[in-house]
Design an enzyme around this catalytic site. Sequence first.
Site, PDB file in Angstrom:
ATOM      1  N   ARG A  39       0.841  -1.212   0.000  1.00 48.75           N
ATOM      2  CA  ARG A  39       0.000   0.000   0.000  1.00 48.75           C
ATOM      3  C   ARG A  39       0.870   1.254   0.000  1.00 48.75           C
ATOM      4  O   ARG A  39       1.816   1.383   0.803  1.00 48.75           O
ATOM      5  CB  ARG A  39      -0.932   0.026   1.212  1.00 48.75           C
ATOM      6  CG  ARG A  39      -1.741   1.327   1.292  1.00 48.75           C
ATOM      7  CD  ARG A  39      -2.968   1.196   2.134  1.00 48.75           C
ATOM      8  NE  ARG A  39      -3.624   2.451   2.426  1.00 48.75           N
ATOM      9  CZ  ARG A  39      -4.502   3.045   1.621  1.00 48.75           C
ATOM     10  NH1 ARG A  39      -4.810   2.513   0.440  1.00 48.75           N
ATOM     11  NH2 ARG A  39      -5.079   4.178   1.975  1.00 48.75           N
TER      12      ARG A  39
ATOM     13  N   GLN B 163       8.973   5.036   9.217  1.00 44.73           N
ATOM     14  CA  GLN B 163       9.612   4.418  10.382  1.00 44.73           C
ATOM     15  C   GLN B 163       8.601   3.939  11.422  1.00 44.73           C
ATOM     16  O   GLN B 163       8.791   2.896  12.064  1.00 44.73           O
ATOM     17  CB  GLN B 163      10.599   5.403  11.025  1.00 44.73           C
ATOM     18  CG  GLN B 163      11.825   5.650  10.158  1.00 44.73           C
ATOM     19  CD  GLN B 163      12.812   6.609  10.789  1.00 44.73           C
ATOM     20  OE1 GLN B 163      12.481   7.355  11.713  1.00 44.73           O
ATOM     21  NE2 GLN B 163      14.029   6.629  10.278  1.00 44.73           N
TER      22      GLN B 163
ATOM     23  N   GLN C  62      -3.751  -1.850  13.117  1.00 44.49           N
ATOM     24  CA  GLN C  62      -3.223  -0.491  12.954  1.00 44.49           C
ATOM     25  C   GLN C  62      -2.511  -0.334  11.613  1.00 44.49           C
ATOM     26  O   GLN C  62      -2.658   0.682  10.934  1.00 44.49           O
ATOM     27  CB  GLN C  62      -2.260  -0.181  14.117  1.00 44.49           C
ATOM     28  CG  GLN C  62      -2.027   1.290  14.356  1.00 44.49           C
ATOM     29  CD  GLN C  62      -3.284   1.991  14.860  1.00 44.49           C
ATOM     30  OE1 GLN C  62      -4.182   1.352  15.381  1.00 44.49           O
ATOM     31  NE2 GLN C  62      -3.351   3.293  14.680  1.00 44.49           N
TER      32      GLN C  62
ATOM     33  N   GLU D 229      -9.407 -21.656  28.803  1.00 48.27           N
ATOM     34  CA  GLU D 229      -8.315 -22.443  29.422  1.00 48.27           C
ATOM     35  C   GLU D 229      -7.671 -21.706  30.599  1.00 48.27           C
ATOM     36  O   GLU D 229      -6.488 -21.885  30.884  1.00 48.27           O
ATOM     37  CB  GLU D 229      -7.236 -22.819  28.390  1.00 48.27           C
ATOM     38  CG  GLU D 229      -7.711 -23.718  27.271  1.00 48.27           C
ATOM     39  CD  GLU D 229      -7.863 -25.175  27.672  1.00 48.27           C
ATOM     40  OE1 GLU D 229      -7.479 -25.531  28.791  1.00 48.27           O
ATOM     41  OE2 GLU D 229      -8.380 -25.951  26.848  1.00 48.27           O
ATOM     42  N   GLY D 230      -8.459 -20.900  31.275  1.00 45.31           N
ATOM     43  CA  GLY D 230      -7.958 -20.135  32.426  1.00 45.31           C
ATOM     44  C   GLY D 230      -7.595 -18.725  31.991  1.00 45.31           C
ATOM     45  O   GLY D 230      -6.775 -18.534  31.088  1.00 45.31           O
TER      46      GLY D 230
ATOM     47  N   SER E 293      -6.137 -14.822  31.975  1.00 42.51           N
ATOM     48  CA  SER E 293      -4.791 -14.309  32.293  1.00 42.51           C
ATOM     49  C   SER E 293      -4.639 -14.085  33.790  1.00 42.51           C
ATOM     50  O   SER E 293      -3.572 -14.358  34.371  1.00 42.51           O
ATOM     51  CB  SER E 293      -4.537 -12.989  31.555  1.00 42.51           C
ATOM     52  OG  SER E 293      -4.268 -13.228  30.199  1.00 42.51           O
ATOM     53  N   GLN E 294      -5.725 -13.621  34.415  1.00 39.84           N
ATOM     54  CA  GLN E 294      -5.643 -13.370  35.861  1.00 39.84           C
ATOM     55  C   GLN E 294      -5.369 -14.678  36.618  1.00 39.84           C
ATOM     56  O   GLN E 294      -4.564 -14.711  37.562  1.00 39.84           O
ATOM     57  CB  GLN E 294      -6.960 -12.741  36.366  1.00 39.84           C
ATOM     58  CG  GLN E 294      -7.172 -11.296  35.955  1.00 39.84           C
ATOM     59  CD  GLN E 294      -7.470 -11.132  34.473  1.00 39.84           C
ATOM     60  OE1 GLN E 294      -8.071 -12.000  33.844  1.00 39.84           O
ATOM     61  NE2 GLN E 294      -7.050 -10.018  33.908  1.00 39.84           N
TER      62      GLN E 294
END
Length: 216
Positions: A100, A111, A168, A195-196, A198-199
Amino acid sequence: MLATTDPGLGARGITAFLVEYGAGGYRVMARPQLPVRAASCCDVLFDGVVVPAGNVLGDVGRGLSLAMRAINSGRLNVSAGCTGIAQAALEAASAHAVSRTQFGKPLAGFQLVQQLIADIAVQANAARQVYQAAARLLDSGADARVECSMSKYFCSEAANQVATRAVQVFGAAGLMEGNVAERLFRDAREATIGEGTSQMQVLQIGTALLGVSAVR
Ligand SMILES: Cc1cc2nc3c(=O)[nH]c(=O)nc-3n(C[C@H](O)[C@H](O)[C@H](O)COP(=O)(O)OP(=O)(O)OC[C@H]3O[C@@H](n4cnc5c(N)ncnc54)[C@H](O)[C@@H]3O)c2cc1C
């Protein structure tokens, strides 16, 4: 299915059963969901289902420990999927950045776009190393619970960060249904929950490190 057979025993009052498909007495209702639309999540309502004693899996009251036997490989499974999301995000964002053109040159020549791509690449690489190290440990027969938690925590959070960065790079196109970055963004969102969460991974790691549980 897992069901509480003795509420007074807490985690030791859960039993695993095989409920035959078509046994009757239950209803399955698919729930439209944000992520992973190739599979469906369902509400399953049981009402008067009769399960023969021979369909008890393992021992009565040991259902949770049976389920927990699969938890390490389940967490690695999610970690590997997250690495796939990261790799796909890297490939799609890189191809878009090269093809693009804006302000007279490819996006890849800016950059700040290179930073987005480089950050995706670093996280994809790190996720691959982390989950493969945990998998090697599990394969060796060692107790790899903490490493599998670390892997699941790191890879699922990384997948969310790289998917956000890929959107983005695509700009508005990344928000459109059918765009690869849009799908990766949705799919990554599940990874920090199933599967649980993050906490719960953090609490498991913390408990192992400190010897003090903060779960309850
Ligand atoms: C796509 C998908 C597929 C799934 N597939 C399966 C499956 O095949 N089998 C299966 O059994 N389950 C499955 N799950 C369920 C998944 O394991 C649970 O959603 C997950 O464990 C979280 O439980 P919950 O949704 O009840 O959230 P809750 O337990 O209500 O948690 C809500 C929030 O509170 C936080 N929280 C809860 N307790 C604590 C605590 N003690 N300390 C700190 N924070 C806490 C959580 O981290 C989370 O942020 C699936 C979920 C998804 C999204």
